[in-house]
Design an enzyme around this catalytic site. Structure first.
Site, mmCIF file in Angstrom:
data_model
loop_
_atom_site.group_PDB
_atom_site.id
_atom_site.type_symbol
_atom_site.label_atom_id
_atom_site.label_comp_id
_atom_site.label_asym_id
_atom_site.label_seq_id
_atom_site.Cartn_x
_atom_site.Cartn_y
_atom_site.Cartn_z
ATOM 1 N N ASN A 78 0.892 -1.120 -0.530
ATOM 2 C CA ASN A 78 -0.077 0.019 0.200
ATOM 3 C C ASN A 78 0.643 1.063 0.081
ATOM 4 O OD1 ASN A 78 -2.136 2.261 0.685
ATOM 5 N ND2 ASN A 78 -2.529 1.456 2.649
ATOM 6 N N HIS A 108 -9.912 1.104 5.195
ATOM 7 C CA HIS A 108 -8.229 1.719 5.337
ATOM 8 C C HIS A 108 -8.669 2.129 6.292
ATOM 9 C CE1 HIS A 108 -3.957 2.330 6.743
ATOM 10 N NE2 HIS A 108 -3.691 1.591 5.827
ATOM 11 N N GLU A 127 -5.046 -5.199 10.683
ATOM 12 C CA GLU A 127 -4.605 -3.798 10.746
ATOM 13 C C GLU A 127 -4.904 -3.697 11.897
ATOM 14 O OE1 GLU A 127 -2.558 -2.426 6.420
ATOM 15 O OE2 GLU A 127 -3.818 -0.842 7.463
ATOM 16 N N GLY A 148 2.706 1.998 10.756
ATOM 17 C CA GLY A 148 3.577 3.216 10.824
ATOM 18 C C GLY A 148 4.521 3.683 11.997
#
Ligand code: 13P
Length: 248
Positions: free
Chosen positions: A10, A95, A167, A173
């Protein structure tokens, strides 16, 4: 039945069109693996040059977003037929960045899943909990609720083609990864939820990815778990490390 591994990058809002073509060239030999589905989900403006750059390779093209109408007065949006015509096969839906930053809710996400299937795109449906929900001990209920809403009126045959990405938001991140056991616990729970909503065959067929700081160092352990069929990778998909993840 063995599920085929799927490793998807992604790219998020990274790479100009010329940078995207350069990255495809850099990764080309590193991502060769005929036993794995490799997907680059790229910014809309990179789709056409990336589709051209990966022609003749094992890489599939994915998009990061679309809108549920085919055409019309929807300034700034792109449609499923546009993506299909440009060579897109996979589409990321739900997402956490789209949910949290752009206010997408489960009603829209469900519409997008249905529209993607109706248009011949394969959804990569994302779910996952915040740190607060994990600390409160309600993350399983939360994710289950997301799955139930997002798959409302989606058929068993469609779910067999679906990819679900777990996720955890606290691992995106941040460099903090869920442990392989934490990731497996939730991916297994997602598969059990599909078995409850549909049937054992559908649960056995659906592919489930882990996403959240997956990298060249931790991929092999995560991917060794029985209910983790692949990864959805942000930061490390922009580097040669992605090839190591594909071949982990
Ligand atoms: P990172 O791999 O950068 O943590 O991102 C994960 C992600 O959000 C993939 O969709």
């Amino acid at each position: 039945m063995a599920r085929r591994r799927i490793i998807a990058g992604n790219w998020k809002m990274n790479k100009t069109p010329s940078e995207a073509v350069a990255l495809c060239a850099e990764l080309k030999d590193l991502v060769k693996n005929d036993a794995v589905d490799v997907v680059y989900c790229v910014p809309a403006i990179d789709i056409v040059p990336v589709a051209e750059a990966v022609k003749g390779t094992n890489v599939h093209v994915g998009a990061e977003n679309f809108y549920i109408e085919d055409k019309g007065a929807f300034t700034g949006e792109i449609s499923a037929p546009m993506l299909k015509d440009a060579g897109v096969e996979f589409i990321i839906i739900g997402h956490s960045e789209r949910r949290d930053i752009f206010g997408e809710n489960d009603i829209l996400i469900n519409q997008k899943v249905k529209k993607a299937f109706a248009s011949g795109l394969k959804p990569i449906l994302c779910c996952g909990e915040s740190l607060a929900l994990r600390k409160a001990g309600v993350y399983q209920e939360w994710i289950k609720r997301q799955i139930v809403w997002d798959l409302s009126d989606v058929t068993a045959d469609q779910v067999k083609e679906l990819v679900i990405a777990y996720e955890p938001i606290w691992a995106i991140g941040t460099g903090e990864t869920a442990t392989a056991d934490q990731a497996e616990e939730v991916c297994k729970m997602i598969r059990e939820t599909i078995a409850e909503l549909y049937d054992a065959d559908t649960a056995e067929a659906v592919r489930i990815q882990y996403g959240g700081s997956m990298n060249a160092g931790n991929a092999a352990e995560l991917l060794s778990k029985p209910d983790i069929d692949g990864g959805l990778i942000g930061g490390a998909s922009l580097k040669p490390d992605f090839g190591q993840i594909v071949n982990a």
